[in-house]
Design a protein around this motif. Structure first.
Motif, PDB file in Angstrom:
ATOM      1  N   LYS A  42       0.828  -1.212   0.000  1.00 11.39           N
ATOM      2  CA  LYS A  42       0.000   0.000   0.000  1.00 11.39           C
ATOM      3  C   LYS A  42       0.858   1.256   0.000  1.00 11.39           C
ATOM      4  O   LYS A  42       0.484   2.269  -0.571  1.00 11.39           O
ATOM      5  CB  LYS A  42      -0.941  -0.005   1.200  1.00 11.39           C
ATOM      6  N   GLU A  43       2.034   1.179   0.637  1.00 12.94           N
ATOM      7  CA  GLU A  43       2.926   2.341   0.657  1.00 12.94           C
ATOM      8  C   GLU A  43       3.417   2.670  -0.755  1.00 12.94           C
ATOM      9  O   GLU A  43       3.479   3.837  -1.144  1.00 12.94           O
ATOM     10  CB  GLU A  43       4.127   2.079   1.575  1.00 12.94           C
ATOM     11  N   HIS A  44       3.747   1.638  -1.517  1.00 10.59           N
ATOM     12  CA  HIS A  44       4.225   1.854  -2.886  1.00 10.59           C
ATOM     13  C   HIS A  44       3.116   2.448  -3.759  1.00 10.59           C
ATOM     14  O   HIS A  44       3.356   3.381  -4.522  1.00 10.59           O
ATOM     15  CB  HIS A  44       4.717   0.534  -3.483  1.00 10.59           C
ATOM     16  N   ILE A  45       1.913   1.921  -3.628  1.00  8.24           N
ATOM     17  CA  ILE A  45       0.786   2.429  -4.418  1.00  8.24           C
ATOM     18  C   ILE A  45       0.492   3.878  -4.053  1.00  8.24           C
ATOM     19  O   ILE A  45       0.251   4.718  -4.926  1.00  8.24           O
ATOM     20  CB  ILE A  45      -0.447   1.528  -4.221  1.00  8.24           C
ATOM     21  N   LYS A  46       0.547   4.203  -2.758  1.00  2.61           N
ATOM     22  CA  LYS A  46       0.302   5.578  -2.321  1.00  2.61           C
ATOM     23  C   LYS A  46       1.390   6.507  -2.855  1.00  2.61           C
ATOM     24  O   LYS A  46       1.105   7.608  -3.327  1.00  2.61           O
ATOM     25  CB  LYS A  46       0.252   5.650  -0.802  1.00  2.61           C
ATOM     26  N   GLU A  47       2.650   6.062  -2.797  1.00  5.83           N
ATOM     27  CA  GLU A  47       3.761   6.877  -3.301  1.00  5.83           C
ATOM     28  C   GLU A  47       3.621   7.140  -4.797  1.00  5.83           C
ATOM     29  O   GLU A  47       3.814   8.262  -5.263  1.00  5.83           O
ATOM     30  CB  GLU A  47       5.084   6.150  -3.028  1.00  5.83           C
ATOM     31  N   MET A  48       3.252   6.127  -5.562  1.00  6.57           N
ATOM     32  CA  MET A  48       3.079   6.290  -7.005  1.00  6.57           C
ATOM     33  C   MET A  48       1.884   7.195  -7.310  1.00  6.57           C
ATOM     34  O   MET A  48       1.906   7.975  -8.259  1.00  6.57           O
ATOM     35  CB  MET A  48       2.873   4.933  -7.687  1.00  6.57           C
ATOM     36  N   GLY A  49       0.840   7.102  -6.501  1.00  7.59           N
ATOM     37  CA  GLY A  49      -0.341   7.944  -6.696  1.00  7.59           C
ATOM     38  C   GLY A  49      -0.081   9.411  -6.414  1.00  7.59           C
ATOM     39  O   GLY A  49      -0.730  10.295  -6.973  1.00  7.59           O
ATOM     40  N   GLU A  50       0.881   9.694  -5.546  1.00  2.27           N
ATOM     41  CA  GLU A  50       1.188  11.080  -5.190  1.00  2.27           C
ATOM     42  C   GLU A  50       2.268  11.709  -6.073  1.00  2.27           C
ATOM     43  O   GLU A  50       2.528  12.900  -5.952  1.00  2.27           O
ATOM     44  CB  GLU A  50       1.624  11.137  -3.725  1.00  2.27           C
ATOM     45  N   LEU A  51       2.871  10.942  -6.962  1.00  6.55           N
ATOM     46  CA  LEU A  51       3.931  11.484  -7.811  1.00  6.55           C
ATOM     47  C   LEU A  51       3.492  12.693  -8.636  1.00  6.55           C
ATOM     48  O   LEU A  51       4.213  13.687  -8.683  1.00  6.55           O
ATOM     49  CB  LEU A  51       4.494  10.395  -8.729  1.00  6.55           C
ATOM     50  N   PRO A  52       2.339  12.658  -9.303  1.00  2.00           N
ATOM     51  CA  PRO A  52       1.949  13.838 -10.083  1.00  2.00           C
ATOM     52  C   PRO A  52       1.782  15.083  -9.210  1.00  2.00           C
ATOM     53  O   PRO A  52       2.084  16.194  -9.636  1.00  2.00           O
ATOM     54  CB  PRO A  52       0.617  13.440 -10.719  1.00  2.00           C
ATOM     55  N   LEU A  53       1.315  14.915  -8.007  1.00  2.00           N
ATOM     56  CA  LEU A  53       1.109  16.057  -7.119  1.00  2.00           C
ATOM     57  C   LEU A  53       2.439  16.608  -6.608  1.00  2.00           C
ATOM     58  O   LEU A  53       2.583  17.809  -6.419  1.00  2.00           O
ATOM     59  CB  LEU A  53       0.220  15.653  -5.943  1.00  2.00           C
ATOM     60  N   GLU A  54       3.413  15.735  -6.382  1.00  2.00           N
ATOM     61  CA  GLU A  54       4.711  16.179  -5.896  1.00  2.00           C
ATOM     62  C   GLU A  54       5.427  17.052  -6.919  1.00  2.00           C
ATOM     63  O   GLU A  54       6.061  18.026  -6.571  1.00  2.00           O
ATOM     64  CB  GLU A  54       5.582  14.968  -5.542  1.00  2.00           C
TER      65      GLU A  54
END
Length: 62
Positions: A42-54
């Motif tokens: 879940k941490e990896h999925i959350k990190e990938m999901g936040e990439l565009p926002l970062e």
């Protein structure tokens, strides 16, 4: 034109194997994708999901 393509395809040896190979590649790809989705943390999925926002946040800070 269609008659030419049909006649041309009939001259290729083993042309009936190509649809089966394509189906096998399609099936293997989605089985592997499903396996990856089920085993991803879940941490990896959350990190990938936040990439565009970062990227947007970093550009605003500069």
């Amino acid at each position: 034109m269609l008659k030419f393509v049909k006649n041309h395809m009939e001259t290729i040896d083993g042309v009936a194997n190509y649809p089966m190979i394509s189906l096998l590649i399609f099936f293997v790809f989605f089985v592997l994708l499903g396996w990856w989705v089920l085993t991803a943390t879940k941490e990896h999925i959350k990190e990938m999901g936040e990439l565009p926002l970062e990227d947007d946040n970093q550009q605003n800070k500069l």
